[in-house]
Write a protein that holds these residues in place. Structure first.
Motif, PDB file in Angstrom:
ATOM      1  N   PHE A   1       0.913  -1.059   0.167  1.00 46.21           N
ATOM      2  CA  PHE A   1       0.034  -0.012   0.027  1.00 46.21           C
ATOM      3  C   PHE A   1       0.982   1.338  -0.056  1.00 46.21           C
ATOM      4  N   ARG A   2       0.184   2.386  -0.392  1.00 45.96           N
ATOM      5  CA  ARG A   2       1.058   3.530  -0.401  1.00 45.96           C
ATOM      6  C   ARG A   2       0.220   4.980   0.247  1.00 45.96           C
ATOM      7  N   GLN A   3       0.848   5.789   0.693  1.00 45.23           N
ATOM      8  CA  GLN A   3       0.320   7.027   1.041  1.00 45.23           C
ATOM      9  C   GLN A   3       0.975   8.298   0.812  1.00 45.23           C
ATOM     10  N   PRO A   4       0.351   8.761  -0.399  1.00 47.64           N
ATOM     11  CA  PRO A   4       1.127   9.891  -0.884  1.00 47.64           C
ATOM     12  C   PRO A   4       0.971  11.084   0.087  1.00 47.64           C
TER      13      PRO A   4
ATOM     14  N   ASP B   1       3.701   8.560  -8.086  1.00 48.01           N
ATOM     15  CA  ASP B   1       4.103   7.488  -7.506  1.00 48.01           C
ATOM     16  C   ASP B   1       4.708   7.706  -6.203  1.00 48.01           C
ATOM     17  N   THR B   2       5.098   9.169  -5.946  1.00 47.68           N
ATOM     18  CA  THR B   2       5.877   9.380  -4.544  1.00 47.68           C
ATOM     19  C   THR B   2       4.831   9.244  -3.486  1.00 47.68           C
ATOM     20  N   ALA B   3       5.448   8.388  -2.497  1.00 49.72           N
ATOM     21  CA  ALA B   3       4.613   7.948  -1.551  1.00 49.72           C
ATOM     22  C   ALA B   3       5.597   7.347  -0.331  1.00 49.72           C
ATOM     23  N   VAL B   4       4.959   7.126   0.787  1.00 50.67           N
ATOM     24  CA  VAL B   4       5.550   6.079   1.604  1.00 50.67           C
ATOM     25  C   VAL B   4       4.679   4.701   1.326  1.00 50.67           C
ATOM     26  N   TYR B   5       5.450   3.783   1.220  1.00 46.73           N
ATOM     27  CA  TYR B   5       5.060   2.599   0.672  1.00 46.73           C
ATOM     28  C   TYR B   5       5.095   1.674   1.555  1.00 46.73           C
ATOM     29  N   TYR B   6       4.084   1.039   2.184  1.00 41.93           N
ATOM     30  CA  TYR B   6       3.722  -0.170   3.348  1.00 41.93           C
ATOM     31  C   TYR B   6       3.845  -1.525   2.791  1.00 41.93           C
TER      32      TYR B   6
ATOM     33  N   GLN C   1      10.225   5.444   2.004  1.00 41.20           N
ATOM     34  CA  GLN C   1       9.757   6.493   1.291  1.00 41.20           C
ATOM     35  C   GLN C   1      10.251   6.254  -0.282  1.00 41.20           C
ATOM     36  N   VAL C   2       9.638   6.450  -0.927  1.00 41.32           N
ATOM     37  CA  VAL C   2       9.699   6.540  -2.413  1.00 41.32           C
ATOM     38  C   VAL C   2       9.395   7.930  -3.100  1.00 41.32           C
ATOM     39  N   THR C   3      10.262   8.434  -3.713  1.00 39.12           N
ATOM     40  CA  THR C   3      10.324   9.963  -4.059  1.00 39.12           C
ATOM     41  C   THR C   3      10.765  10.236  -5.503  1.00 39.12           C
ATOM     42  N   VAL C   4       9.750  10.366  -6.658  1.00 39.60           N
ATOM     43  CA  VAL C   4       9.961  10.376  -7.961  1.00 39.60           C
ATOM     44  C   VAL C   4      10.101  11.884  -8.462  1.00 39.60           C
ATOM     45  N   SER C   5      11.208  12.238  -8.864  1.00 40.80           N
ATOM     46  CA  SER C   5      11.282  13.681  -9.394  1.00 40.80           C
ATOM     47  C   SER C   5      10.919  13.722 -10.768  1.00 40.80           C
TER      48      SER C   5
END
Length: 120
Positions: free
Chosen positions: A33-36, A86-91, A115-119
């Motif tokens: 799951f992810r939380q942007p 897609d930037t979010a904390v992925y759980y 944390q996944v951060t896409v620039s």
């Protein structure tokens, strides 16, 4: 008590790839799951404990692949063609029910997140 440990997050440019890993118990269904930022948690992908069944959110179909290595008790989320959204904390989450569930309430255990951060 089941402990889940995620790894593999980081900063990536749009179009790049990352692979997340989750050390999870063998006979559990596992989901990502992810939380942007500023948004609610959302389903990304899931895999049954046998690996025979997978589920994906429409937003990641064709770009993300979930898989598992039961010998290593590890579930992977290969993320390709990354987008800024897609930037979010992925759980990572594990379910004793064993299925590839898409709803968060069906999971019993949760990791701390990565944390996944896409620039752009």
């Amino acid at each position: 008590q089941v402990q889940l440990v995620e790894s593999g997050g980081g900063l990536m440019q749009a179009g790049g790839s990352l692979r997340l890993s989750c050390a999870a118990p063998g006979r559990y269904g596992t989901g990502w799951f992810r939380q942007p930022p500023g948004k609610e948690r959302e389903f990304v992908a899931a895999i049954s404990w046998t690996g025979a069944t997978t589920s994906y959110a429409d937003s990641v179909k064709g770009r993300f692949t979930i898989s598992k290595d039961n010998a290593k008790n590890t579930v992977y989320l290969q993320m390709n063609s990354l987008k800024p959204e897609d930037t979010a904390v992925y759980y990572c989450a594990a379910s004793s029910g064993g299925g590839a569930y898409i709803r968060g309430y069906e999971y019993d255990y949760w990791g701390q997140g990565t944390q996944v951060t896409v620039s752009s």
